[in-house]
Design a protein around this motif. Sequence first.
Motif, PDB file in Angstrom:
ATOM      1  N   ARG A 112       0.867  -1.057  -0.038  1.00 17.28           N
ATOM      2  CA  ARG A 112       0.140   0.063   0.097  1.00 17.28           C
ATOM      3  C   ARG A 112       0.877   1.294   0.010  1.00 17.28           C
ATOM      4  O   ARG A 112       0.472   2.146  -0.120  1.00 17.28           O
ATOM      5  CB  ARG A 112      -0.841   0.063   1.090  1.00 17.28           C
ATOM      6  N   PHE A 113       2.146   1.115   0.225  1.00 15.54           N
ATOM      7  CA  PHE A 113       3.113   2.136  -0.100  1.00 15.54           C
ATOM      8  C   PHE A 113       3.557   2.537  -1.214  1.00 15.54           C
ATOM      9  O   PHE A 113       4.341   3.696  -1.417  1.00 15.54           O
ATOM     10  CB  PHE A 113       4.044   2.233   1.215  1.00 15.54           C
ATOM     11  N   GLY A 114       3.443   1.983  -2.082  1.00 15.30           N
ATOM     12  CA  GLY A 114       3.486   1.976  -3.476  1.00 15.30           C
ATOM     13  C   GLY A 114       4.770   1.655  -4.193  1.00 15.30           C
ATOM     14  O   GLY A 114       5.353   2.072  -5.274  1.00 15.30           O
ATOM     15  N   SER A 115       5.439   0.580  -3.357  1.00 18.74           N
ATOM     16  CA  SER A 115       6.586   0.021  -3.822  1.00 18.74           C
ATOM     17  C   SER A 115       6.367  -0.702  -5.199  1.00 18.74           C
ATOM     18  O   SER A 115       5.326  -1.524  -5.059  1.00 18.74           O
ATOM     19  CB  SER A 115       7.343  -0.827  -2.823  1.00 18.74           C
ATOM     20  N   PHE A 116       6.945  -0.828  -6.235  1.00 17.43           N
ATOM     21  CA  PHE A 116       6.392  -1.270  -7.484  1.00 17.43           C
ATOM     22  C   PHE A 116       7.604  -1.722  -8.261  1.00 17.43           C
ATOM     23  O   PHE A 116       8.807  -1.338  -8.186  1.00 17.43           O
ATOM     24  CB  PHE A 116       5.460  -0.629  -8.002  1.00 17.43           C
ATOM     25  N   ALA A 200      13.040  -5.271 -25.211  1.00 16.68           N
ATOM     26  CA  ALA A 200      13.052  -5.117 -23.801  1.00 16.68           C
ATOM     27  C   ALA A 200      12.718  -3.826 -23.276  1.00 16.68           C
ATOM     28  O   ALA A 200      13.080  -2.884 -24.170  1.00 16.68           O
ATOM     29  CB  ALA A 200      14.584  -5.198 -23.605  1.00 16.68           C
ATOM     30  N   PRO A 201      12.363  -3.715 -22.047  1.00 21.04           N
ATOM     31  CA  PRO A 201      11.762  -2.374 -21.535  1.00 21.04           C
ATOM     32  C   PRO A 201      12.950  -1.495 -21.244  1.00 21.04           C
ATOM     33  O   PRO A 201      13.909  -1.801 -21.130  1.00 21.04           O
ATOM     34  CB  PRO A 201      10.836  -2.887 -20.297  1.00 21.04           C
ATOM     35  N   ASP A 202      12.629  -0.247 -21.177  1.00 22.06           N
ATOM     36  CA  ASP A 202      13.524   0.600 -20.788  1.00 22.06           C
ATOM     37  C   ASP A 202      12.758   1.796 -19.837  1.00 22.06           C
ATOM     38  O   ASP A 202      11.891   2.318 -20.264  1.00 22.06           O
ATOM     39  CB  ASP A 202      13.997   1.500 -22.078  1.00 22.06           C
ATOM     40  N   LEU A 203      13.409   1.971 -18.530  1.00 18.58           N
ATOM     41  CA  LEU A 203      12.576   3.096 -17.627  1.00 18.58           C
ATOM     42  C   LEU A 203      12.363   4.206 -18.067  1.00 18.58           C
ATOM     43  O   LEU A 203      11.236   4.662 -18.051  1.00 18.58           O
ATOM     44  CB  LEU A 203      13.415   2.902 -16.350  1.00 18.58           C
ATOM     45  N   SER A 204      13.172   4.881 -18.566  1.00 11.11           N
ATOM     46  CA  SER A 204      13.025   6.302 -18.781  1.00 11.11           C
ATOM     47  C   SER A 204      12.004   6.451 -20.196  1.00 11.11           C
ATOM     48  O   SER A 204      11.165   7.111 -20.201  1.00 11.11           O
ATOM     49  CB  SER A 204      14.300   7.053 -19.234  1.00 11.11           C
ATOM     50  N   ALA A 205      11.942   5.427 -21.107  1.00 12.66           N
ATOM     51  CA  ALA A 205      11.022   5.785 -22.358  1.00 12.66           C
ATOM     52  C   ALA A 205       9.828   5.028 -22.129  1.00 12.66           C
ATOM     53  O   ALA A 205       8.829   5.447 -22.475  1.00 12.66           O
ATOM     54  CB  ALA A 205      11.787   5.135 -23.512  1.00 12.66           C
ATOM     55  N   ASP A 206       9.682   3.663 -21.522  1.00  6.74           N
ATOM     56  CA  ASP A 206       8.683   3.188 -21.345  1.00  6.74           C
ATOM     57  C   ASP A 206       7.843   3.285 -19.866  1.00  6.74           C
ATOM     58  O   ASP A 206       6.733   2.872 -19.940  1.00  6.74           O
ATOM     59  CB  ASP A 206       8.929   1.288 -21.440  1.00  6.74           C
ATOM     60  N   PHE A 207       8.474   3.763 -19.028  1.00  8.88           N
ATOM     61  CA  PHE A 207       7.697   4.258 -17.882  1.00  8.88           C
ATOM     62  C   PHE A 207       7.563   5.665 -17.669  1.00  8.88           C
ATOM     63  O   PHE A 207       6.516   6.236 -17.262  1.00  8.88           O
ATOM     64  CB  PHE A 207       8.496   3.814 -16.645  1.00  8.88           C
ATOM     65  N   PHE A 441      10.964  -0.179  -7.495  1.00  6.26           N
ATOM     66  CA  PHE A 441      11.102   1.262  -7.337  1.00  6.26           C
ATOM     67  C   PHE A 441      10.128   2.028  -6.564  1.00  6.26           C
ATOM     68  O   PHE A 441       9.285   1.192  -5.950  1.00  6.26           O
ATOM     69  CB  PHE A 441      10.654   1.602  -8.879  1.00  6.26           C
ATOM     70  N   TYR A 442      10.512   3.184  -6.039  1.00  6.22           N
ATOM     71  CA  TYR A 442       9.625   3.735  -4.953  1.00  6.22           C
ATOM     72  C   TYR A 442       9.075   4.996  -5.328  1.00  6.22           C
ATOM     73  O   TYR A 442       9.467   5.837  -6.362  1.00  6.22           O
ATOM     74  CB  TYR A 442      10.595   3.899  -3.779  1.00  6.22           C
ATOM     75  N   PHE A 446       9.561   8.001  -0.599  1.00  9.90           N
ATOM     76  CA  PHE A 446      10.694   6.934  -0.135  1.00  9.90           C
ATOM     77  C   PHE A 446      11.881   6.777  -0.831  1.00  9.90           C
ATOM     78  O   PHE A 446      12.381   5.743  -1.087  1.00  9.90           O
ATOM     79  CB  PHE A 446       9.847   5.546   0.007  1.00  9.90           C
ATOM     80  N   ASP A 447      12.154   7.980  -1.679  1.00 14.75           N
ATOM     81  CA  ASP A 447      13.312   7.934  -2.241  1.00 14.75           C
ATOM     82  C   ASP A 447      14.488   7.533  -1.718  1.00 14.75           C
ATOM     83  O   ASP A 447      15.632   6.932  -2.316  1.00 14.75           O
ATOM     84  CB  ASP A 447      13.527   9.290  -3.136  1.00 14.75           C
ATOM     85  N   GLU A 448      14.542   7.698  -0.297  1.00 11.63           N
ATOM     86  CA  GLU A 448      15.891   7.611   0.371  1.00 11.63           C
ATOM     87  C   GLU A 448      16.136   5.810   0.079  1.00 11.63           C
ATOM     88  O   GLU A 448      17.472   5.568   0.125  1.00 11.63           O
ATOM     89  CB  GLU A 448      15.482   7.595   1.759  1.00 11.63           C
ATOM     90  N   LEU A 449      15.338   5.058   0.032  1.00 10.34           N
ATOM     91  CA  LEU A 449      15.430   3.396  -0.036  1.00 10.34           C
ATOM     92  C   LEU A 449      16.167   3.131  -1.296  1.00 10.34           C
ATOM     93  O   LEU A 449      16.710   2.246  -1.421  1.00 10.34           O
ATOM     94  CB  LEU A 449      13.884   2.837   0.094  1.00 10.34           C
ATOM     95  N   GLY A 450      15.845   3.826  -2.333  1.00  9.38           N
ATOM     96  CA  GLY A 450      16.713   3.498  -3.456  1.00  9.38           C
ATOM     97  C   GLY A 450      17.961   4.394  -3.644  1.00  9.38           C
ATOM     98  O   GLY A 450      18.836   4.019  -4.535  1.00  9.38           O
ATOM     99  N   GLN A 451      18.122   5.373  -2.888  1.00 13.24           N
ATOM    100  CA  GLN A 451      19.284   6.220  -2.977  1.00 13.24           C
ATOM    101  C   GLN A 451      20.632   5.912  -2.044  1.00 13.24           C
ATOM    102  O   GLN A 451      21.868   5.719  -2.474  1.00 13.24           O
ATOM    103  CB  GLN A 451      19.155   7.779  -2.670  1.00 13.24           C
ATOM    104  N   PHE A 452      20.080   5.479  -0.822  1.00 11.12           N
ATOM    105  CA  PHE A 452      21.371   5.239   0.218  1.00 11.12           C
ATOM    106  C   PHE A 452      21.551   3.622   0.237  1.00 11.12           C
ATOM    107  O   PHE A 452      20.434   2.913   0.812  1.00 11.12           O
ATOM    108  CB  PHE A 452      20.798   5.915   1.431  1.00 11.12           C
TER     109      PHE A 452
END
Length: 661
Positions: A112-116, A200-207, A441-442, A446-452
Motif C-alpha cells: 500500500r506504500f507504492g513500492s512497485f 526489452a523495456p527501458d525505464l526512461s522511455a517506457d515508464f 522502485f519507490y 521513499f526515494d531514500e530507499l533507492g538512493q542510500f
Amino acid sequence: MTPAPYSVSFRLLKSATAAALALLALGGTALAQDGPGLSLPPGLIERPPLSERVRVPWPGDPPVADPTLAGGLPVDCQPVHELVNRAENGTRFGRTICADVVALDQTLVYNRFGSFNPFGMLYALRRDVAPLSAVPTAIDADACDAMLGTEPGGLAADGAERLAGKVRLKDCKRPRPIVLRANVGDVLHVRMANLLKPAAPDLSADFCAAGAAARGQDFDALRNEVSRGDAVQVAHGERLCDRSASPQPRPGIPDWPTERGLNFAVQGLSAFGLAGGEVTPAHDACVGLGAIPVDRAIDCYYRIEREGPFFLTSTAAPAGGQGDGGSLVHGLFGAVVVENAGSEWFRSQTTQAAFRAVWPAAAGTPRHAVDPATLTGLAAYRTLDKDQVPILAMLQPRAEGAFEIVHSDLNAIVHSPAAEAAPEKSFREFGVFFHDELKTFYTRNFDELGQFEQLAGARDGFAINYGASGMGTLLLANRKGIGPAANCAECLYEEFFLTSWANGDPALLEHFPDDPSNVHHSYLNDAVVYRNFHAGPKETHVFHLHAHQWFAGNDKGRGAYLDSQTVAPQQAFSYDIYGGGLDVYHPSGDPHRPGWFETLGPATATGRSGIRSFTVICIRISPRACGSCGGSTTCWRTAPASFPMVSGSRAFRWPRTRMRG
C-alpha cells in the motif's frame, strides 16, 4: 522437493565451443546479462527440434518445420489422454485438464506504500487477460466487490491480431503467481502463448515518458507519484524520472532481462508431445531447453502421476538483471499442484457478489446471515454464472473427458470423496511463493530507499506471492508523519512493522476485495495444507509457522514434528498441518492469528511475512463446527469472503472492504 526436469551431460561436449553452444541452448536466443548478449544463429531456438532435445543444434543443420502457433489462438481442449493410454497400451489416465496460459508484462505493486516494479512479468490464464486498449471500468474495492471473478478479459479469440505487448490483467484481478491444479491420473494440456512486449523495456522511455503504454490499472497513478528531476539528478540516482517531456532511453545495459523469449518448465512432471495423433518427444520449450518467440504459442503435455507441488518457471532468460536472476525475479513463475485422484477444487475466497450468488441471504434474518440448510452438499459449490462459467469450481467441462481450468487461485478448498480405504475429506490449501532479489522502485515519499546503500537492509527486497512489506517504507512513513501510522507515537521498534495493528496486513492493496493482502483465511477446525515454493535465484530461506506443526514428510507414523523448513531456490514442499485448525493447540477455540515468515532477520526486515487468520463469529451448525461461537446465528462482515469447507459443517466469513490500519 521435486527433481529438475532435465539434465545434460557435459561429458559429451568435447570442446569449449560446444559447451558455449549448449549453454546458449539452455538459456534462449540471447542470455540476459549485464553486458552484451551472445546470439545463436537465426532459427536454432525459434524452431527447436521435436526430437533429440538434448542434442546441441549446430549451424548448417537442416531446417525443422515451425511447430508454434499464433499467440492469439486459444486452446483447443480435447481428451488427449486417450492417445496416451493407447500409446502405453494401458488405462492409467482418465481425463484431460487444459490450461490456456499466456505470459505478459504487468506492473507489480508490492504494498500500500507504492513500492512497485513497472516491468513485472507473469503467467496468467488467457481468460484473465484484457487488451491494453480497454479502459478499466472497475478501479476501486466497491466496484470490484460487485464482480463475480468469472468475467472474461475480452481478448480476441480468432488469432488474427498480434497481441504481444498489448495486454494486461483484467479489471479487479490482483497479480499473483499462477497455480494450475490437476489430479493423479490426469493429462495436463497447456497452451503456452508468449505475449511479452517484443522489445526489452527501458525505464526512461517506457515508464517515465508521458506517452508510455499502461501496464495495468495502477500504472498511471504510480508514474504520477515518482520523483522527477533534471538529467544530472537522474544520472546520480537522486530522482527516478527525467522531467523533460520526451526523455531519451538511458545508455547502457538495463537491469532486467533483454531476452523476450520464454518457456514453460515444470520441475518433476513428465512432458511429451503429440503429432498426427501419436505421442512424440516434448517440444524443447516444454522442458526448459528452448524458447517460444514473441507472439507465438506451443502446446505442452504432461503426465500427472503423483501428488504434490511442482514448481514451474521460464529458463529462457536464466541470468542477468537484478540479482543475476533473469526473468525469474520479475515474476515469471508459478506451480502445478497435483491432488489425489477424484478430488474437486473450489475457490476459497471471493468477492461479496460471488458469495451471494452461491449463498443468497436468508429471508427474515440479519442481512449478513445465510440459511444453514444451504451449506450442505456440493450443489452450491458447483453454481454457474449466466454464461455457464463455474463461480467456485475451478474446472469447466469442454469435451467428454476434457475440462478447462477457469480459475488459477493461490488458495483453494480441495474435496476428496469417500474411497475404499479413506472417508470423505476436505482441506484448505494455501499457496506460498517465496521470491527475493526484487526489482523495486519507490514513490517520491521513499526515494531514500533507492538512493542510500545504508538502507539496503530495509528495502522491499523479499516477497511472498508478489507482495512485500519491508520495514523501510513503514518506518519512513511513520517518521515523516504520513500514511496510516502517521500519528503513532509508540511506533518505535519491530513490533509495529512485524504486526498488522499499525499499518494493516502485509502486502495490503485495498482495492482487491477478494485478495487484499498476504493473509490466508480459514475457520476453526479446518484442515490446512500449505504448498510452499522458493522462486528466488540464490539464497536459501526458511518457512516458519507459529502455533502449529506438521510431520516431516507428512508421515504421521514416522515423521518428527516440525514448525520450520529450509527451502532452497526452486524447491517445493507440502506441509499438512497437524490438527488442521485450533482444536489441538487451543481446545477453547480462542481466536488466533498464527504468523508464518522467513525466520532470518534480514528477510523479515525486507518484506517476507504472512498471516493465517481465523474467524470467531459464525453460524451455529454443529457444536464442533462453531467452537466457542456460542450459538450465534449471524456472521460478521470481514474481508474477504471465505467459503466453508465442503465435507462437514463449517462457519464462514463475510466480506468487508474496510481493512485494519
